[in-house]
Write a protein that holds these residues in place. Structure first.
Motif, mmCIF file in Angstrom:
data_model
loop_
_atom_site.group_PDB
_atom_site.id
_atom_site.type_symbol
_atom_site.label_atom_id
_atom_site.label_comp_id
_atom_site.label_asym_id
_atom_site.label_seq_id
_atom_site.Cartn_x
_atom_site.Cartn_y
_atom_site.Cartn_z
ATOM 1 N N ARG A 165 0.831 -1.211 0.000
ATOM 2 C CA ARG A 165 0.000 0.000 0.000
ATOM 3 C C ARG A 165 0.862 1.257 0.000
ATOM 4 N N ILE A 216 1.655 13.346 6.769
ATOM 5 C CA ILE A 216 0.837 13.720 7.931
ATOM 6 C C ILE A 216 0.155 12.467 8.488
ATOM 7 N N SER A 266 2.031 10.148 10.250
ATOM 8 C CA SER A 266 3.109 9.312 9.703
ATOM 9 C C SER A 266 3.304 8.016 10.479
ATOM 10 N N ASP A 267 2.802 7.973 11.678
ATOM 11 C CA ASP A 267 2.977 6.812 12.573
ATOM 12 C C ASP A 267 4.469 6.497 12.732
ATOM 13 N N VAL A 301 0.058 13.623 15.570
ATOM 14 C CA VAL A 301 -0.658 14.369 16.586
ATOM 15 C C VAL A 301 -0.673 13.575 17.903
ATOM 16 N N VAL A 302 -0.358 12.305 17.829
ATOM 17 C CA VAL A 302 -0.410 11.444 19.010
ATOM 18 C C VAL A 302 1.023 11.108 19.459
ATOM 19 N N PRO A 331 2.767 7.289 18.471
ATOM 20 C CA PRO A 331 3.310 7.216 17.113
ATOM 21 C C PRO A 331 4.423 8.238 16.859
ATOM 22 N N ALA A 355 2.153 17.755 16.141
ATOM 23 C CA ALA A 355 1.086 18.769 16.087
ATOM 24 C C ALA A 355 -0.069 18.208 15.269
ATOM 25 N N GLY A 376 -2.351 17.762 12.261
ATOM 26 C CA GLY A 376 -2.421 17.912 10.801
ATOM 27 C C GLY A 376 -1.312 18.737 10.187
ATOM 28 N N CYS A 410 -2.204 9.262 4.654
ATOM 29 C CA CYS A 410 -2.571 7.878 4.338
ATOM 30 C C CYS A 410 -3.110 7.129 5.544
ATOM 31 N N GLY A 411 -3.945 6.150 5.254
ATOM 32 C CA GLY A 411 -4.388 5.214 6.278
ATOM 33 C C GLY A 411 -5.408 5.771 7.252
ATOM 34 N N ILE A 424 -8.457 17.522 7.933
ATOM 35 C CA ILE A 424 -7.059 17.960 8.097
ATOM 36 C C ILE A 424 -6.730 19.010 7.035
ATOM 37 N N ARG A 457 -8.674 22.361 7.856
ATOM 38 C CA ARG A 457 -8.032 23.131 8.946
ATOM 39 C C ARG A 457 -6.692 23.692 8.485
ATOM 40 N N GLN A 471 -4.531 8.615 0.682
ATOM 41 C CA GLN A 471 -4.954 7.212 0.694
ATOM 42 C C GLN A 471 -5.994 7.032 1.797
HETATM 43 N N1 SAM Z 1 0.156 7.017 7.496
HETATM 44 C C1 SAM Z 1 0.472 5.724 8.091
HETATM 45 C C2 SAM Z 1 0.084 4.609 7.181
HETATM 46 O O1 SAM Z 1 -0.640 4.872 6.218
HETATM 47 O O2 SAM Z 1 0.484 3.458 7.401
HETATM 48 C C3 SAM Z 1 -0.186 5.559 9.446
HETATM 49 C C4 SAM Z 1 -1.672 5.383 9.419
HETATM 50 S S1 SAM Z 1 -2.339 5.350 11.043
HETATM 51 C C5 SAM Z 1 -3.678 4.253 10.860
HETATM 52 C C6 SAM Z 1 -3.058 6.944 11.219
HETATM 53 C C7 SAM Z 1 -2.158 7.886 11.963
HETATM 54 O O3 SAM Z 1 -2.645 9.211 11.808
HETATM 55 C C8 SAM Z 1 -2.097 7.615 13.448
HETATM 56 O O4 SAM Z 1 -0.761 7.430 13.832
HETATM 57 C C9 SAM Z 1 -2.701 8.880 14.070
HETATM 58 O O5 SAM Z 1 -2.072 9.244 15.280
HETATM 59 C C10 SAM Z 1 -2.449 9.910 12.984
HETATM 60 N N2 SAM Z 1 -3.363 11.057 12.983
HETATM 61 C C11 SAM Z 1 -4.716 11.048 13.108
HETATM 62 N N3 SAM Z 1 -5.200 12.290 13.061
HETATM 63 C C12 SAM Z 1 -4.149 13.123 12.869
HETATM 64 C C13 SAM Z 1 -4.001 14.531 12.767
HETATM 65 N N4 SAM Z 1 -5.059 15.344 12.844
HETATM 66 N N5 SAM Z 1 -2.763 15.033 12.605
HETATM 67 C C14 SAM Z 1 -1.694 14.221 12.526
HETATM 68 N N6 SAM Z 1 -1.773 12.877 12.644
HETATM 69 C C15 SAM Z 1 -2.971 12.337 12.810
#
Ligand code: SAM
Length: 228
Positions: free
Chosen positions: A5, A22, A24-25, A47-48, A51, A73, A75, A91-92, A101, A104, A120
């Motif tokens: 993916r 954004i 990025s995990d 943001v978390v 991760p 931060a 988004g 993504c994801g 996102i 904002r 994605q």
């Molecule tokens: N992008 C990676 C991938 O596709 O494998 C990780 C996907 S993971 C399921 C979603 C990630 O988005 C999580 O780590 C979560 O903390 C982050 N996330 C969710 N809302 C967000 C926001 N507003 N700003 C930044 N990160 C965010």
């Protein structure tokens, strides 16, 4: 090694881009892009805390701190004007979350409109396409793939100056995916057809029938029946 993916997402990142990933995990995508000489540098946004720490440690373990900046931060707020970002990957996540996102980020002045967006969404693709079109983005490419029995879509958009006027049906299937009608596409919509039929049956069994919703679901069912 990157998942199929994310490797597919990576294939849409222009050469020598400055990428903001954004949500990025673990920062797998920007790390892979940099290690494979595809990009100049990257920002990995999270943001978390959990991760964010995973991304920090992966980037440190690879010695990429100078090339991939990991930031905490919401988004697009991780971005600064001097970053000169040319591509944004999100993504994801659900399509609605990705759209929010972007909304904002735009409101806070973090979208120049010159970046390539490589998105994605896991669900809610039409919502995202609708927003892109309304904002004057042109969908340039779409892709669909299956990995571990899940089906994923990828949407690539840019502000080219040309606008589109796709109807709801086109936004539902995707302007490119709906034209190509590939094997994975057919598989996805076969699954979705079963889901919508099940929803319709439950709705019709309910004590209070929401006739507007029933009409909407019936319309989707007929669109899907036509396309597959
Ligand atoms: N992008 C990676 C991938 O596709 O494998 C990780 C996907 S993971 C399921 C979603 C990630 O988005 C999580 O780590 C979560 O903390 C982050 N996330 C969710 N809302 C967000 C926001 N507003 N700003 C930044 N990160 C965010």
């Amino acid at each position: 090694k990157l998942s199929k993916r994310l490797e597919r997402v990576a294939s849409f990142v222009p050469k020598d881009a400055i990428v903001a990933d954004i949500g990025s995990d673990h920062a797998y995508l920007p790390a892979w892009l940099y290690l494979n000489h595809k990009i100049k540098k990257a920002i990995a946004g999270e943001v978390v805390e959990g991760p964010y720490n995973s991304a920090k440690s992966l980037v440190a373990s690879l010695g990429l701190e100078e090339h991939i900046s990991v930031r905490l931060a919401d988004g697009l707020e991780v971005l600064k004007a001097e970053d000169g970002v040319t591509a944004i990957t999100i993504c994801g996540m659900g399509g609605t979350l990705i759209r929010d996102i972007l909304i904002r980020g735009k409101a806070k002045g973090h979208l120049s409109g010159k970046e390539r967006l490589i998105l994605q969404p896991n669900v809610g693709e039409p919502t995202l396409r609708r927003w892109l079109q309304a904002e004057g983005y042109q969908i340039l490419r779409e892709d669909i793939l299956e990995e571990d029995e899940k089906i994923y879509e990828i949407i690539v958009a840019e502000k080219t100056g040309e606008t589109t006027n796709y109807d709801e049906r086109t936004l539902f299937f995707g302007p490119f995916l709906g034209e190509q009608k590939g094997e994975v596409f057919a598989q996805k919509w076969q699954q979705q057809l079963e889901k919508y039929r099940y929803i319709l049956a439950s709705m019709e069994k309910a004590e209070q029938v929401d006739s507007a919703k029933v009409t909407e679901v019936k319309e989707k069912i007929s669109w899907i029946e036509e396309v597959i």
